[in-house]
Design a protein around this motif. Structure first.
Motif, PDB file in Angstrom:
ATOM      1  N   TYR A 276       0.842  -1.198   0.000  1.00 14.43           N
ATOM      2  CA  TYR A 276       0.000   0.000   0.000  1.00 14.43           C
ATOM      3  C   TYR A 276       0.880   1.253   0.000  1.00 14.43           C
ATOM      4  CZ  TYR A 276      -3.481   3.441   1.578  1.00 14.43           C
ATOM      5  OH  TYR A 276      -4.289   4.546   1.690  1.00 14.43           O
ATOM      6  N   HIS A 280       1.592   4.486  -2.704  1.00 11.74           N
ATOM      7  CA  HIS A 280       1.353   5.873  -2.278  1.00 11.74           C
ATOM      8  C   HIS A 280       2.653   6.572  -1.905  1.00 11.74           C
ATOM      9  CE1 HIS A 280      -2.561   3.864  -1.785  1.00 11.74           C
ATOM     10  NE2 HIS A 280      -3.101   5.048  -1.952  1.00 11.74           N
ATOM     11  N   LEU A 284       0.539  11.670   1.221  1.00  7.64           N
ATOM     12  CA  LEU A 284       0.132  11.768   2.617  1.00  7.64           C
ATOM     13  C   LEU A 284      -0.477  10.444   3.061  1.00  7.64           C
ATOM     14  CD1 LEU A 284      -1.504  15.322   2.713  1.00  7.64           C
ATOM     15  CD2 LEU A 284       0.823  14.655   3.340  1.00  7.64           C
ATOM     16  N   LEU A 285      -0.114  10.005   4.235  1.00  7.54           N
ATOM     17  CA  LEU A 285      -0.596   8.737   4.750  1.00  7.54           C
ATOM     18  C   LEU A 285      -2.041   8.885   5.223  1.00  7.54           C
ATOM     19  CD1 LEU A 285      -0.166   5.812   5.594  1.00  7.54           C
ATOM     20  CD2 LEU A 285       0.837   6.653   7.737  1.00  7.54           C
ATOM     21  N   ASP A 286      -2.939   8.143   4.602  1.00 10.36           N
ATOM     22  CA  ASP A 286      -4.354   8.155   4.954  1.00 10.36           C
ATOM     23  C   ASP A 286      -4.649   6.874   5.734  1.00 10.36           C
ATOM     24  OD1 ASP A 286      -7.132   8.107   5.079  1.00 10.36           O
ATOM     25  OD2 ASP A 286      -7.393   8.938   3.075  1.00 10.36           O
ATOM     26  N   MET A 287      -4.517   6.933   7.059  1.00 11.26           N
ATOM     27  CA  MET A 287      -4.677   5.735   7.882  1.00 11.26           C
ATOM     28  C   MET A 287      -6.066   5.112   7.773  1.00 11.26           C
ATOM     29  SD  MET A 287      -1.911   4.644   9.322  1.00 11.26           S
ATOM     30  CE  MET A 287      -2.352   3.769  10.829  1.00 11.26           C
ATOM     31  N   PRO A 288      -7.156   5.891   7.795  1.00 15.77           N
ATOM     32  CA  PRO A 288      -8.474   5.262   7.635  1.00 15.77           C
ATOM     33  C   PRO A 288      -8.587   4.498   6.316  1.00 15.77           C
ATOM     34  CG  PRO A 288      -8.731   7.471   8.511  1.00 15.77           C
ATOM     35  CD  PRO A 288      -7.291   7.327   8.127  1.00 15.77           C
ATOM     36  N   ASP A 289      -8.052   5.061   5.237  1.00 17.73           N
ATOM     37  CA  ASP A 289      -8.112   4.384   3.948  1.00 17.73           C
ATOM     38  C   ASP A 289      -7.272   3.119   3.952  1.00 17.73           C
ATOM     39  OD1 ASP A 289      -8.859   4.529   0.985  1.00 17.73           O
ATOM     40  OD2 ASP A 289      -6.669   4.416   0.877  1.00 17.73           O
ATOM     41  N   ARG A 298      -6.353  -0.005  13.296  1.00 15.42           N
ATOM     42  CA  ARG A 298      -5.391   1.102  13.275  1.00 15.42           C
ATOM     43  C   ARG A 298      -4.132   0.816  14.112  1.00 15.42           C
ATOM     44  NH1 ARG A 298      -6.323   6.773  12.036  1.00 15.42           N
ATOM     45  NH2 ARG A 298      -4.492   7.967  12.660  1.00 15.42           N
ATOM     46  N   ARG A 330      -1.435  14.608   9.143  1.00 20.25           N
ATOM     47  CA  ARG A 330      -1.011  13.397   8.459  1.00 20.25           C
ATOM     48  C   ARG A 330       0.466  13.482   8.068  1.00 20.25           C
ATOM     49  NH1 ARG A 330      -5.413  13.559   3.858  1.00 20.25           N
ATOM     50  NH2 ARG A 330      -4.215  11.813   2.996  1.00 20.25           N
ATOM     51  N   LYS A 332       3.736  12.411   5.703  1.00 21.86           N
ATOM     52  CA  LYS A 332       4.051  12.079   4.326  1.00 21.86           C
ATOM     53  C   LYS A 332       5.005  10.887   4.347  1.00 21.86           C
ATOM     54  CE  LYS A 332       5.033  14.914   0.219  1.00 21.86           C
ATOM     55  NZ  LYS A 332       5.581  16.220  -0.207  1.00 21.86           N
ATOM     56  N   ASP A 389      -5.007  24.373  -0.534  1.00 22.54           N
ATOM     57  CA  ASP A 389      -4.194  23.181  -0.807  1.00 22.54           C
ATOM     58  C   ASP A 389      -2.844  23.500  -1.440  1.00 22.54           C
ATOM     59  OD1 ASP A 389      -5.914  21.328   0.282  1.00 22.54           O
ATOM     60  OD2 ASP A 389      -7.048  21.074  -1.582  1.00 22.54           O
TER      61      ASP A 389
END
Length: 478
Positions: A276, A280, A284-289, A298, A330, A332, A389
């Motif tokens: 994963y 990516h 940015l690390l998307d922990m929920p995703d 988690r 978050r 990176k 952004d």
């Protein structure tokens, strides 16, 4: 199980050919940038400390130790006073470090002068942090260099290790080192003592370097897909290089080291987490995703990410700021080498035809070079996000100075309209210089003056920036 002293001595003798007055076989003549620092600490120690070489598998730690042994012998150190041992050898793991030292001294009685212990994979020493602390405190004539490709054992050993060892963190090969190991014949480029030098160059200077650097571009792209690992850099084909790299990471680090050193049992979940992150890289690390896609909780995912960072496979980059600004922000994620993602996915050279993937690989390589160059100065790296952004890819905090880097690896030339995030950051923080990493060799030189800001922005093509940063790391000059 009882191991005879004769068996142990036989193993150690194979590791230490200098005891038999034989040269070290197949030792390369090229040296990593870290060699000089290691030599300084062992030959004339600035302080009574051991030296830890910390880094991923297959990046040259063992070679560094053996090159150090060769250098010590040339300095006149008696061969009997130098011990090299790799502690992941089954026999040495079984008997323990004290039995190894006893066998050494039975085979080679001590001569006058300091003893040099060069210990590979020292994390296999039982309670290694305490053991090294004891050696440093009570054996003043022993100078120790040790390696670890999985050392959050640093976490375990931090308290007892404070003031007992100096850490040299090794990254994969820089682009400059890669060219040296490949023995590529290219036109020499003018060196710089600092990236600041470029602000004083004239247009003819910039044009001349752009012309000379043309042959470097193809090698830079191959470097991105082949990788900065000495073994994979030297094999014939990119496909073979990537296969070797994939085997080292998936089979040895994820499946063997994680089980042996950290007791990880959910290897498939760990491997999926790493895959994963490969998909990516630079994002940015998307922990929920991540948790939803991999169906892991988690805390488990967080633990896996901690282990991947501890084994030097990834870097985590925090957002710019302090205290509450970053508590819930978050991180990176960057892979340790730009070639890891294409190797793990067995993509060959496909990223070279994918502008987005090539841009990510370049950003990863740029971060690795900057980290390798400046980590020893306790530089803090972060990324910045502003309004609408807008963002800056990398921010280096050198003392009280902020130096931003933005990667724009694309065909179009870079102007002010492409740098809204960098402009906003420079205005907010009153920054006086920054850098944009570009693709085209003629996209090189200062950006036009920014309104309402005194900041000077320099565009540098990625092959040149990585080449120069690698030379600076090696301390190479004119």
């Amino acid at each position: 199980m009882k191991i005879s002293k004769a068996e142990l001595i036989a193993v150690l003798s194979q590791f230490n050919p200098w005891w038999r007055n034989e040269p070290i076989a197949d030792l390369p003549t090229w040296r990593r940038a870290a060699f000089n620092e290691l030599q300084d600490w062992l030959s004339t120690p600035p302080a009574p400390r051991a030296v830890m070489l910390s880094g991923a598998r297959q990046i040259g730690k063992t070679t560094l130790l053996l090159q150090m042994a060769e250098a010590l012998l040339k300095q006149g150190v008696p061969s009997a006073n130098i011990l090299y041992a790799t502690l992941d050898h089954p026999l040495l793991k079984l008997v323990g470090i004290d039995a190894v030292l006893d066998a050494w001294r039975e085979r080679e009685p001590k001569k006058e002068g300091p003893e040099y212990l060069l210990l590979d994979e020292a994390q296999f020493i039982r309670e290694w942090g305490t053991w090294i602390k004891h050696q440093v405190d009570f054996n003043k004539q022993r100078r120790i260099a040790f390696t670890g490709s999985a050392t959050p054992l640093l976490v375990e050993g931090q308290e007892s290790g404070v003031g007992r060892w100096h850490t040299i963190r090794l990254t994969t090969l820089s682009f400059y080192e890669y060219l040296q190991i490949k023995k590529v014949d290219l036109p020499p480029l003018q060196s710089v003592t600092s990236l600041k030098d470029l602000f004083g160059w004239t247009k003819p200077d910039l044009y001349r370097i752009s012309e000379l650097a043309a042959p470097y571009v193809g090698h830079f792209h191959e470097y991105l897909v082949r990788g900065g690992f000495p073994q994979s850099a030297q094999v014939e084909s990119v496909t073979q290089a990537q296969r070797l790299l994939r085997e080292d990471i998936i089979e040895r680090v994820l499946k063997r080291d994680m089980t042996a050193l950290f007791g990880v049992r959910r290897i498939l979940d760990l491997e999926n987490t790493f895959l994963y992150l490969c998909l990516h890289d630079g994002g940015l690390l998307d922990m929920p995703d991540l948790c939803a896609n991999l169906e892991v909780k988690r805390p488990t995912a967080q633990h896996f990410i901690d282990l991947l960072e501890a084994t030097h496979l990834i870097y985590r980059l925090p957002p710019f700021g302090y205290g509450k600004d970053i508590l819930r922000a978050r991180f990176k994620i960057y892979l340790a080498d730009a070639a890891i993602a294409p190797a793990v996915m067995l993509r060959g050279k496909a990223i070279l035809e994918d502008p987005a993937a090539l841009g990510i690989a370049t950003e990863t390589a740029v971060f690795k070079h900057l980290y390798a160059r400046y980590y020893a100065q306790n530089v803090r790296f972060s990324y910045w996000r502003g309004t609408k952004d807008r963002e800056v890819d990398l921010v280096a905090e050198v003392g009280n100075q902020l130096i931003p880097f933005e990667v724009k690896y694309r065909t179009q030339h870079t102007g002010l309209r492409d740098l809204k995030g960098l402009i906003e950051f420079c205005r907010q923080k009153k920054i006086n210089r920054g850098y944009v990493v570009t693709k085209s060799l003629d996209d090189f030189g200062p950006v036009e003056s920014m309104p309402d800001s005194d900041a000077k922005i320099m565009r540098i093509p990625a092959p040149l920036l990585c080449y120069w940063i690698g030379r600076l790391e090696l301390g190479v000059g004119d």
